[in-house]
Write an enzyme that holds these catalytic residues in place. Structure first.
Site, short mmCIF file in Angstrom:
data_model
loop_
_atom_site.label_atom_id
_atom_site.label_comp_id
_atom_site.label_asym_id
_atom_site.label_seq_id
_atom_site.Cartn_x
_atom_site.Cartn_y
_atom_site.Cartn_z
N ASP A 152 64.77 64.90 22.33
CA ASP A 152 63.73 64.16 22.21
C ASP A 152 63.55 62.42 22.67
O ASP A 152 64.86 61.95 22.64
CB ASP A 152 63.03 63.99 20.51
CG ASP A 152 62.60 65.48 20.62
OD1 ASP A 152 62.16 66.35 21.71
OD2 ASP A 152 62.46 65.97 19.50
N ASP A 158 62.02 67.81 15.96
CA ASP A 158 61.60 67.48 14.56
C ASP A 158 60.18 68.25 14.14
O ASP A 158 59.93 68.20 13.01
CB ASP A 158 61.31 66.14 14.49
CG ASP A 158 60.34 65.65 15.61
OD1 ASP A 158 59.51 66.52 16.43
OD2 ASP A 158 60.09 64.49 15.71
N ASP A 194 59.30 73.08 17.64
CA ASP A 194 60.56 73.15 18.27
C ASP A 194 61.75 74.20 17.63
O ASP A 194 62.62 74.33 18.17
CB ASP A 194 61.56 71.64 17.90
CG ASP A 194 60.89 70.53 18.60
OD1 ASP A 194 60.53 70.66 19.74
OD2 ASP A 194 60.67 69.36 18.01
#
Length: 873
Positions: free
Chosen positions: A303, A593, A597
C-alpha cells in the site's frame, strides 16, 4: 432467498411489517464460515506424514518388545504436536471479527417513533437514524444527510472520508465521522457489501508455504530411504542366519537411526525464535511458517498511505494569481511560516468552507497531532500558520459558525459556506475552476497537472461577494450561490514519505525483490509518490484497476516487473494481482489494512497487515502484522526470514551428519554377517537424537542474520541440496562414524575380545560407551562447523553464538549423565569408556573440524571465503 420489496417512505415500518420481513429475510447477521473444530486442528498436528512415520515406529517398537523406545517416540510426537498447535492457535478468525464490525444496537423509526432495536432485527425497509461516531448497521440509501461524512477506508482503501448526500449509498460496517443522517435499509446480512468481501476472504485458502513443501519433500525422501534400507538389512540379517525377531529388531534400529526424530521440534522452535526476533523489530508473526516464507519472498505488493507515507497531510504549496508560494514546516505545529495577501485569502477561503468538525490540529501531551480527516487538519494548520496580520476569520483557527453551509457531495465535488456577505468555496479543481470568472483555464489546468505530478493532492479555493444580506441566501440552493466565483488559489497537500523509505526500497531491490505499489489513490498522485521515493521502475508503468487485463497470464506478464504502480484497485482486483504473480512463480507478500484487503492477504504467500491503522479483519487474515505500519519493517522481517532459512539448512546438516554415524554400526554388523558386535543400540540412538543433539541444533537455529544476507537474490535451492548431502554423508558423517567405530574397536581389542570367543557383556557396554561418546563429541565439532559452509569456526569467533556454547556445555553434561549415572547407562546398554576409548573419542572433535576445513578450502579457495561469509549457511 427470494427478493423482498423495500419500502421508500421516510416514516419507517410498523412493528408488524418489520416482524414479517424479519421472518422472511432472517436476522441481520453476517454469515460465518464453518470453523474447523480445535480437536481436528490438533489431530492434524499429530497425523501429518512425518508424525505418522514416528507413530509407526512406536508401534513396531512395542511389537518388538521395546516399550521404552515406544514411549520415547510417542512423547516426541505429542510434545512437538502440542507445541506447533499452541503456536498456530491464534490464526484464522476473520469471520468472527467481521461480525464485530456491526453495531449491537441501532436507532430506527418504527410505528412512527424512534426506538432502539438490536442490529440483528433490522430488515430491508427500515429507516435508521445515525449520528457522528455510529457504525452503519446495514447497507442503506441516505434519505437525509446534514454535514454527513463517512469513513469507508476499510472497504475502499481510500484514506479520506467520503461526504454523503441524500440519495447516495452507505455500506454496513463503515462509520459516520461527522453529521447526522437518516437512511433506508436496502440490504442486510449476507446481501451487504461487507458480506461479499467476507465471502471472498473465507473462500480464499492460503497456499502451502515454501517451507511446508520443502519439509514434505525431505520427510518423504528420508522415509523412503529409511524404509528401503531397513527392509534391505532385514533381508540381509535373515540370510546370515539371524532369527526373524532379532532381524526385525535390527531393521527397526536401522529405521530409527535414519529418522531424525528431533528435526520437527527443532524446525518449530527455530521458527518460534525467528518470530520472537521479528516481534522485537515491530513485526508480529501470526503463522510460524511465515517466518521462513518471508525469506523466500520475491515480490512485495505494498500500500501507499501509511506504509510508504506517513498518512499525515501537510499543505506545502499555494498557487495564487500572484504566483506560487512554498509553505515551510512539517507536521501540525501551527507556526507563522507563510505570508502574503493572496496566500492568506486562499487559506481563509479553504478554512472557512470546511466543516470544522471534519479535522483539526490539536495539542495532545505536548505534541500537535491531527484529529479527524488529515486533509482538513492540514487546512486548519495552514490557517494557523498565517501571520498575525492575516484575516481574522482564519487567524487562530477560531471557528465562526456560518450562516449557511452547502455540504460536499459527490456530484458537486465541492463545499461552501456563507459567512457574512461572503461565500467561501473549496473543492476539486475540475469542479471549482469552471465556476470562476477572469481565469486562464488552460494555464490553471496545466498547474493542477504539474502539482499532481509532484505527488500533491490539489484543492481549489474561491469566494464570492454575495449581493444583498446573508439572510437573502438562507433559502437558496448551492447552484444559485456558487456562481461567478473569484479564483483565489490552488492548495497542494502532501502526504510525506516515511523517513528512509527510499533506502529501504533500494535494499529490497539489492536483495532481488520486486516491488509494486497497490493503492486506491489517483494514478497521477500514486505515480508521483512512487517517483519521489524511488519506487517507480524503468518502465514507469502506472495502471488503473479498471484497465487490468481479464486474462490471468496477461495480467501476470503486465505486472511481473519492478516498480509498477496499480491504482484505484478493488478487492477482487487485488486478489487477482496476487494470483497472477503467484502463477509466474513468485512468492508474494501483500500488505493491507482494510476489510477489502482480507481476500488478497489470505491468498498471498505472506499477508502483511497494519497494526496501527489496520482493521481486525485484515490482521486476522494476515500472517504478519506490522506494529509500526512501516515498509522498512517488512524488509527487516524478510532479513530475519532469510536467516531462519539458512539456520534450518544449518541444523538439517547437523542432524543428518549424526544419522551417518548412527547408521554405520548397523552397516558393519550386517556386512560382517553378524560376527562384528553392534556398537550402538536403538535406545542409544534415540538418546543421541533427543538427548544430546536437540540443544545444539536449536542454537544453530538462533544464528543472527549475516551482514550480506540482503545482498543476494532469494534462495532457490532445496533445503536438502547437493552441498548439504555432500557435507553430511561424505565429509563429516563418515568422519564421525570412523572415529566412533575406531573407539569401539579399540576398547574391544584392548579388552581381549576375539571373534572366536563369546563377548563379555561388560566389555561390550564399555566399548559401546566409547562409540557413544565419540559420536557426541563429533557432533559438538559438527555444530561449530555448521555455522558456515565457507569459513572455519575460529574465523567466525568461538563466542559469537553464546547460545551454542551453552548448548555444547549442556551436551557435555548430558554425556556425563548417560555414561556415569548407572541406572541411565544401564537402560541404554553402555558404560564409561576406558582411557584409550576416551582418547580416541576426543579425537573426533579435531578430526571433524579438520576434514570440514579441507572441504571448505577446496570448495571456497582463499579470497572467496570472506566474500561468501554469511551469504550461505
Amino acid at each position: 432467498m427470494p427478493d423482498h420489496p423495500v419500502l421508500t417512505g421516510k416514516e419507517g415500518l410498523t412493528s408488524t411489517a418489520a416482524a414479517e420481513l424479519l421472518r422472511a429475510t432472517g436476522p441481520n447477521v453476517l454469515p460465518t464460515a464453518r470453523k474447523v473444530p480445535q480437536w481436528r486442528r490438533l489431530l492434524a498436528e499429530l497425523t501429518h506424514f512425518f508424525a505418522l512415520m514416528l507413530w509407526a515406529a512406536a508401534a513396531l517398537a512395542y511389537v518388538a518388545g521395546m516399550p521404552q523406545l515406544c514411549i520415547a517416540i510417542i512423547v516426541v510426537v505429542i510434545v512437538n504436536g502440542l507445541f506447533a498447535h499452541i503456536q498456530q492457535e491464534r490464526a484464522q478468525h476473520a469471520a468472527e471479527r467481521l461480525q464485530r464490525l456491526l453495531p449491537a444496537e441501532v436507532s430506527v423509526r418504527r410505528d412512527g417513533t424512534i426506538r432502539t432495536v438490536h442490529a440483528s432485527e433490522l430488515v430491508p425497509g427500515d429507516v435508521v437514524v445515525l449520528a457522528a461516531g455510529d457504525r452503519l448497521p446495514a447497507d442503506i440509501r441516505f434519505l437525509e444527510a446534514a454535514g454527513c461524512t463517512v469513513d469507508e477506508s476499510m472497504l475502499t482503501g481510500e484514506s479520506v472520508v467520503i461526504h454523503k448526500a441524500a440519495g447516495q449509498e452507505g455500506w454496513g460496517g463503515t462509520f459516520m465521522v461527522n453529521g447526522d443522517a437518516e437512511g433506508l435499509v436496502t440490504a442486510t446480512a449476507g446481501r451487504t457489501k461487507l458480506a461479499e468481501i467476507a465471502a471472498l476472504t473465507s473462500d480464499t485458502k492460503s497456499p502451502p508455504t515454501p517451507l511446508t513443501l520443502e519439509l514434505r519433500r525431505i520427510v518423504r525422501l528420508i522415509a523412503l530411504v529409511a524404509l528401503a534400507v531397513a527392509g534391505l538389512f532385514f533381508v540381509v540379517s535373515l540370510l546370515v542366519g539371524i532369527q526373524w525377531r532379532d532381524s526385525f529388531l535390527f531393521a527397526i534400529g536401522v529405521a530409527v537411526a535414519l529418522i531424525p526424530e528431533g528435526l520437527l521440534p527443532t524446525v518449530t522452535l527455530s521458527l518460534a525464535m525467528g518470530a520472537q526476533r521479528m516481534a522485537a523489530k515491530q513485526a508480529l508473526v501470526r503463522n510460524l511458517e511465515a517466518v521462513e516464507t518471508l525469506g523466500s519472498t520475491t515480490f512485495i505488493c505494498t500500500d501507499k498511505t501509511g506504509t510508504l507515507t506517513q498518512n499525515r497531510m501537510n499543505a506545502v504549496e499555494v498557487f495564487t494569481p500572484a504566483g506560487s508560494v512554498k509553505v515551510e514546516g512539517e507536521g501540525y505545529e501551527p507556526e507563522a511560516q507563510v505570508s502574503g495577501e493572496a496566500v492568506s485569502a486562499a487559506a481563509e477561503a479553504a478554512f472557512c468552507a470546511r466543516t470544522a468538525s471534519q479535522g483539526r490540529a490539536v495539542l495532545h501531551d505536548g505534541q500537535w497531532t491531527s484529529s479527524g480527516d488529515p486533509m482538513e487538519a492540514a487546512l486548519d494548520v495552514l490557517a494557523r500558520r498565517l501571520p498575525e496580520a492575516g484575516p481574522p476569520s482564519a487567524k487562530g483557527s477560531t471557528d465562526r459558525p456560518p450562516e449557511k453551509r452547502f455540504p460536499f457531495d459527490a456530484a458537486r465535488r465541492r463545499e461552501s459556506a456563507v459567512m457574512g456577505p461572503v461565500l467561501y468555496v473549496k473543492g476539486a479543481p475540475e469542479s471549482v475552476l469552471p465556476l470562476c470568472t477572469l481565469v486562464d483555464a488552460e494555464a490553471l489546468a496545466a498547474e493542477v497537472e504539474a502539482m499532481a505530478l509532484r505527488g500533491l493532492r490539489v484543492m481549489a479555493a474561491a469566494r464570492r461577494q454575495l449581493p444583498g444580506s446573508p439572510a437573502d441566501w438562507l433559502g437558496r440552493s448551492a447552484a444559485e450561490a456558487e456562481q461567478e466565483l473569484e479564483f483565489l488559489g490552488l492548495i497542494g497537500l502532501h502526504d510525506p514519505p516515511r523517513a528512509g523509505v527510499g533506502d529501504v526500497i533500494a535494499t529490497a531491490r539489492h536483495a532481488g525483490i520486486r516491488i509494486a505499489m497497490i493503492t486506491g489513490d489517483h494514478p497521477v498522485t500514486a505515480g508521483a509518490i512512487a517517483t519521489e521515493i524511488g519506487l517507480m521502475g524503468p518502465d514507469r508503468l502506472v495502471v488503473q484497476g479498471s484497465d487490468l487485463p481479464e486474462d490471468e497470464q496477461m495480467l501476470g506478464a503486465l505486472l511481473d516487473r519492478d516498480g509498477v504502480v496499480v491504482s484505484r484497485v478493488s478487492p477482487e482486483q487485488k486478489l487477482r494481482v496476487a494470483k497472477a504473480l503467484q502463477s509466474r512463480g513468485h512468492v508474494v507478500a501483500m500488505t493491507g489494512d482494510g476489510v477489502n484487503d482480507g481476500p488478497a492477504l489470505r491468498q498471498a504467500d505472506i499477508g502483511v497487515a497494519m497494526g496501527l491503522s489496520g482493521t481486525d479483519v485484515a490482521r486476522e487474515a494476515a500472517d504478519l502484522v506490522l506494529l509500526d505500519d512501516h515498509f522498512a519493517t517488512i524488509v527487516a522481517a524478510i532479513e530475519q526470514g532469510r536467516a531462519t532459512y539458512a539456520n534450518i539448512h544449518r541444523f538439517l546438516t547437523y542432524h543428518l551428519t549424526d544419522n551417518v554415524a548412527e547408521l554405520a554400526p548397523f552397516v558393519i554388523w550386517a556386512l560382517s554377517g553378524g560376527q562384528f558386535p553392534l556398537a550402538l543400540g536403538v535406545l542409544q540412538i534415540l538418546a543421541l537424537d533427543i538427548g544430546t543433539d536437540l540443544l545444539p541444533a536449536l542454537a544453530l537455529g538462533a544464528e543472527s542474520p549475516g551482514k550480506r544476507v540482503l545482498q543476494r537474490p532469494p534462495e532457490k535451492r532445496h533445503l536438502m541440496d547437493r552441498q548439504l548431502m555432500l557435507r553430511a554423508f561424505l565429509i563429516m558423517g563418515p568422519t564421525e562414524a570412523f572415529i566412533s567405530m575406531a573407539a569401539f574397536t579399540t576398547v574391544l581389542v584392548s579388552g581381549g575380545w576375539a571373534r572366536t570367543e563369546p563377548l563379555d557383556p561388560g566389555l561390550l557396554m564399555t566399548a559401546s560407551g566409547a562409540a557413544f561418546a565419540a559420536v557426541v563429541i563429533g557432533q559438538m565439532a559438527t555444530a561449530f562447523a555448521c555455522r558456515s559452509a565457507t569459513t572455519p569456526p575460529w574465523q567466525q569467533g568461538w563466542f559469537t553464538n553464546r547460545l551454542l556454547l551453552w548448548a555444547v556445555a549442556a551436551e557435555i553434561v548430558a554425556l556425563a549423565v548417560f555414561l556415569f549415572l548407572a541406572p541411565v547407562a544401564g537402560l541404554l546398554g553402555q558404560a564409561p569408556p576406558t582411557p584409550a576409548g576416551w582418547i580416541i573419542a576426543i579425537l573426533a572433535f579435531p578430526a571433524v573440524l579438520a576434514v570440514d576445513l579441507l572441504y571448505k578450502r577446496l570448495r571456497h579457495p582463499a579470497g572467496r571465503s570472506l566474500a561468501m561469509h554469511a551469504i550461505r549457511p
